[in-house]
Design a protein around this motif. Structure first.
Motif, PDB file in Angstrom:
ATOM      1  N   ASP A 228       0.938  -1.240   0.025  1.00  0.00           N
ATOM      2  CA  ASP A 228      -0.031   0.046   0.051  1.00  0.00           C
ATOM      3  C   ASP A 228       0.758   1.493   0.022  1.00  0.00           C
ATOM      4  OD1 ASP A 228      -2.460  -1.619  -0.003  1.00  0.00           O
ATOM      5  OD2 ASP A 228      -2.780  -1.282   2.219  1.00  0.00           O
ATOM      6  N   THR A 229       1.861   1.431   0.900  1.00  0.00           N
ATOM      7  CA  THR A 229       2.701   2.489   0.909  1.00  0.00           C
ATOM      8  C   THR A 229       3.650   2.571  -0.263  1.00  0.00           C
ATOM      9  OG1 THR A 229       4.276   1.418   2.326  1.00  0.00           O
ATOM     10  CG2 THR A 229       2.696   2.570   3.529  1.00  0.00           C
ATOM     11  N   LEU A 230       3.950   1.720  -1.011  1.00  0.00           N
ATOM     12  CA  LEU A 230       4.601   1.617  -2.070  1.00  0.00           C
ATOM     13  C   LEU A 230       3.877   2.093  -3.221  1.00  0.00           C
ATOM     14  CD1 LEU A 230       7.320   0.823  -3.323  1.00  0.00           C
ATOM     15  CD2 LEU A 230       6.419  -1.517  -3.837  1.00  0.00           C
ATOM     16  N   LEU A 231       2.514   1.496  -3.340  1.00  0.00           N
ATOM     17  CA  LEU A 231       1.897   1.792  -4.614  1.00  0.00           C
ATOM     18  C   LEU A 231       0.918   3.009  -4.527  1.00  0.00           C
ATOM     19  CD1 LEU A 231       1.358  -1.940  -5.651  1.00  0.00           C
ATOM     20  CD2 LEU A 231       3.147  -0.555  -6.404  1.00  0.00           C
ATOM     21  N   SER A 232       0.267   3.274  -3.472  1.00  0.00           N
ATOM     22  CA  SER A 232      -0.891   3.860  -3.387  1.00  0.00           C
ATOM     23  C   SER A 232      -1.402   5.063  -2.248  1.00  0.00           C
ATOM     24  CB  SER A 232      -2.196   3.089  -3.675  1.00  0.00           C
ATOM     25  OG  SER A 232      -2.487   2.184  -2.530  1.00  0.00           O
ATOM     26  N   SER A 236       4.329   9.894  -2.349  1.00  0.00           N
ATOM     27  CA  SER A 236       5.070   9.589  -3.265  1.00  0.00           C
ATOM     28  C   SER A 236       5.043   8.139  -3.779  1.00  0.00           C
ATOM     29  CB  SER A 236       6.347   9.866  -2.792  1.00  0.00           C
ATOM     30  OG  SER A 236       6.836   9.374  -1.542  1.00  0.00           O
ATOM     31  N   SER A 237       3.745   7.590  -3.571  1.00  0.00           N
ATOM     32  CA  SER A 237       3.694   6.115  -3.935  1.00  0.00           C
ATOM     33  C   SER A 237       3.625   6.161  -5.668  1.00  0.00           C
ATOM     34  CB  SER A 237       2.374   5.462  -3.324  1.00  0.00           C
ATOM     35  OG  SER A 237       1.558   6.037  -3.577  1.00  0.00           O
ATOM     36  N   ILE A 238       3.699   4.926  -6.166  1.00  0.00           N
ATOM     37  CA  ILE A 238       3.652   4.726  -7.507  1.00  0.00           C
ATOM     38  C   ILE A 238       2.421   5.593  -8.227  1.00  0.00           C
ATOM     39  CG2 ILE A 238       3.368   3.173  -9.540  1.00  0.00           C
ATOM     40  CD1 ILE A 238       6.331   3.018  -8.731  1.00  0.00           C
ATOM     41  N   PHE A 239       1.269   5.417  -7.932  1.00  0.00           N
ATOM     42  CA  PHE A 239      -0.121   5.675  -8.694  1.00  0.00           C
ATOM     43  C   PHE A 239      -0.240   7.196  -8.098  1.00  0.00           C
ATOM     44  CE2 PHE A 239      -0.720   1.329  -9.045  1.00  0.00           C
ATOM     45  CZ  PHE A 239      -0.554   1.148 -10.152  1.00  0.00           C
ATOM     46  N   SER A 240       0.375   7.529  -6.917  1.00  0.00           N
ATOM     47  CA  SER A 240       0.553   9.148  -6.515  1.00  0.00           C
ATOM     48  C   SER A 240       1.229   9.903  -7.390  1.00  0.00           C
ATOM     49  CB  SER A 240       0.739   9.067  -5.035  1.00  0.00           C
ATOM     50  OG  SER A 240      -0.133   8.670  -4.337  1.00  0.00           O
ATOM     51  N   GLN A 278       2.240  -7.663  -8.852  1.00  0.00           N
ATOM     52  CA  GLN A 278       0.844  -8.093  -9.251  1.00  0.00           C
ATOM     53  C   GLN A 278      -0.094  -6.853  -9.382  1.00  0.00           C
ATOM     54  OE1 GLN A 278       0.051 -11.661  -7.109  1.00  0.00           O
ATOM     55  NE2 GLN A 278       1.535 -12.928  -8.026  1.00  0.00           N
ATOM     56  N   THR A 279      -0.179  -6.229  -8.085  1.00  0.00           N
ATOM     57  CA  THR A 279      -1.154  -5.125  -8.118  1.00  0.00           C
ATOM     58  C   THR A 279      -0.800  -4.270  -8.985  1.00  0.00           C
ATOM     59  OG1 THR A 279      -1.571  -5.787  -5.750  1.00  0.00           O
ATOM     60  CG2 THR A 279      -2.243  -3.584  -6.236  1.00  0.00           C
ATOM     61  N   ALA A 280       0.493  -3.989  -8.999  1.00  0.00           N
ATOM     62  CA  ALA A 280       0.741  -2.602  -9.859  1.00  0.00           C
ATOM     63  C   ALA A 280       0.587  -2.834 -11.276  1.00  0.00           C
ATOM     64  CB  ALA A 280       2.397  -2.359  -9.690  1.00  0.00           C
ATOM     65  N   VAL A 281       0.919  -3.953 -11.785  1.00  0.00           N
ATOM     66  CA  VAL A 281       0.641  -4.255 -13.227  1.00  0.00           C
ATOM     67  C   VAL A 281      -0.894  -4.318 -13.337  1.00  0.00           C
ATOM     68  CG1 VAL A 281       0.669  -6.152 -14.821  1.00  0.00           C
ATOM     69  CG2 VAL A 281       2.925  -5.685 -13.560  1.00  0.00           C
ATOM     70  N   ALA A 282      -1.701  -4.842 -12.635  1.00  0.00           N
ATOM     71  CA  ALA A 282      -3.159  -4.923 -12.840  1.00  0.00           C
ATOM     72  C   ALA A 282      -3.736  -3.400 -12.838  1.00  0.00           C
ATOM     73  CB  ALA A 282      -3.882  -5.553 -11.548  1.00  0.00           C
ATOM     74  N   GLY A 283      -2.681  -2.362 -12.265  1.00  0.00           N
ATOM     75  CA  GLY A 283      -3.126  -0.888 -12.183  1.00  0.00           C
ATOM     76  C   GLY A 283      -2.864  -0.352 -13.276  1.00  0.00           C
ATOM     77  N   GLY A 284      -2.095  -0.860 -14.229  1.00  0.00           N
ATOM     78  CA  GLY A 284      -1.595  -0.329 -15.391  1.00  0.00           C
ATOM     79  C   GLY A 284      -0.197   0.033 -15.326  1.00  0.00           C
ATOM     80  N   TRP A 285       0.696  -0.214 -14.237  1.00  0.00           N
ATOM     81  CA  TRP A 285       1.995  -0.132 -14.287  1.00  0.00           C
ATOM     82  C   TRP A 285       2.591  -1.103 -14.954  1.00  0.00           C
ATOM     83  CZ3 TRP A 285       5.474  -3.192 -11.655  1.00  0.00           C
ATOM     84  CH2 TRP A 285       6.729  -2.501 -11.448  1.00  0.00           C
ATOM     85  N   ASN A 286       3.830  -0.908 -15.609  1.00  0.00           N
ATOM     86  CA  ASN A 286       4.824  -2.054 -16.317  1.00  0.00           C
ATOM     87  C   ASN A 286       6.181  -1.549 -16.270  1.00  0.00           C
ATOM     88  OD1 ASN A 286       4.656  -4.801 -17.198  1.00  0.00           O
ATOM     89  ND2 ASN A 286       5.096  -4.022 -19.368  1.00  0.00           N
ATOM     90  N   ALA A 287       6.642  -0.705 -15.432  1.00  0.00           N
ATOM     91  CA  ALA A 287       7.969  -0.054 -15.622  1.00  0.00           C
ATOM     92  C   ALA A 287       9.267  -1.000 -15.353  1.00  0.00           C
ATOM     93  CB  ALA A 287       8.179   1.154 -14.722  1.00  0.00           C
TER      94      ALA A 287
END
Length: 312
Positions: A228-232, A236-240, A278-287
């Motif tokens: 959660d803290t890494l992605l959302s 400064s999380s990925i999707f933020s 898995q969560t990040a890719v499902a959200g549209g991230w693929n870096a």
């Protein structure tokens, strides 16, 4: 990131080299040395027994190897070990690693260096000449002047902008890798008076291939020790960061292999990190993923982290 030793042996050599690079024509490179899909980056800083580069089977699954560090005083650690190899040996190794799908990059500066005191144009020319002279595929900018970005708004942002623009004049896009390795909070709105990497991205993001974001050494807050803290859930999380206008597929997630490589936190075990992917890719991230550092982030580590979520 931390450079474990300093070297001043090559200071004069690099300074002399920088005098001539302004008039050098960009080198034309064959295609295929800049990854087009997800980036799987591993840093190598500490000396290795019997070889400069990690054996290919030990870094299988990575497609970029960053040799640390090229300091303002000259190459140190793995950057130095690479530079002092005979030219024919460097060229042979480069062919072998490129043929295996691994690009070779030098990482500049790091935690211990203070490059802002240098003229950014001259510094960029020196970095570019090192890349050209030592048969590398590009440069990674690991800028970490933490006090300066708070105390002198806009200074670091302007310096990094000029550095990046000048590097691209010498290392053309599509032929050479140009990545940056900021810490996660530098993408947080309001964290830096001058905007830190949100400003850098607005200024020259189109010239930067990707960001090896250091999502570690930031405990207790934001920490980045859960998906959660890494992605959302942090600014400064990925999707933020994506919501702040940065291309989500330039946001490579950087993690340490063991606690000793990030003493101020951020470690996530590889199996748990795989669920974050898995969560990040499902959200549209693929870096992609960055590991700091070999041998603690090796073929086994990256295979676990990648799982089956990234397309072959």
């Amino acid at each position: 990131m931390f450079s474990t030793s300093f070297s001043r042996i090559f200071t004069i050599c690099l300074a002399l080299a920088s005098l001539g690079v302004v008039h050098a024509l960009p080198h034309v490179r064959r295609a295929g040395q800049v990854p087009t899909g997800p980036k799987f980056v591993v840093y190598s800083d500490g000396a290795l027994d019997g070889s400069v580069l990690p054996p290919l089977d030990h870094i299988a699954g990575f497609n970029v190897l960053n040799l640390a560090f090229l300091l303002t005083t000259g190459p140190a650690d793995q950057a130095k070990n690479w530079a002092v190899l005979p030219a024919d040996q460097r060229q042979t190794l480069k062919q072998q690693y490129n043929a295996a799908g691994v690009s070779l990059v030098v990482s500049a500066f790091g935690e211990t260096d203070t490059p802002t005191a240098q003229d950014p144009t001259a510094m960029a020319n020196t970095l570019a000449q090192f890349v050209l002279n030592t048969d590398l595929d590009g440069v990674d900018i690991d800028y970490e002047e933490f006090a300066l970005v708070i105390a002198q708004p806009g200074v670091a942002e302007t310096w990094l902008t000029t550095l990046t623009q000048t590097l691209r004049q010498q290392l053309p896009q599509g032929q050479f890798i140009l990545s940056h390795a900021p810490v996660g909070p530098w993408f947080s709105p309001g964290f830096c008076p001058g905007g830190c990497y949100l400003t850098v991205d607005k200024n020259v993001g189109s010239l930067i291939d990707w960001y090896n974001i250091q999502f570690y050494n930031q405990s207790p807050d934001p920490g980045y020790e859960s998906c959660d803290t890494l992605l959302s859930t942090t600014p400064s999380s990925i999707f933020s960061i994506q919501k702040s206008g940065v291309d989500v597929n330039k946001l490579v997630i950087g993690k340490p292999g063991i606690q000793a490589d990030a003493p101020s936190g951020g470690l996530i075990d590889p199996a748990t990190l795989a669920t974050c992917m898995q969560t990040a890719v499902a959200g549209g991230w693929n870096a992609g993923v960055m590991g700091f550092q070999f041998p603690h982030t090796d073929a086994t580590w990256i295979a676990t982290v990648k799982g089956s979520v990234f397309a072959a």
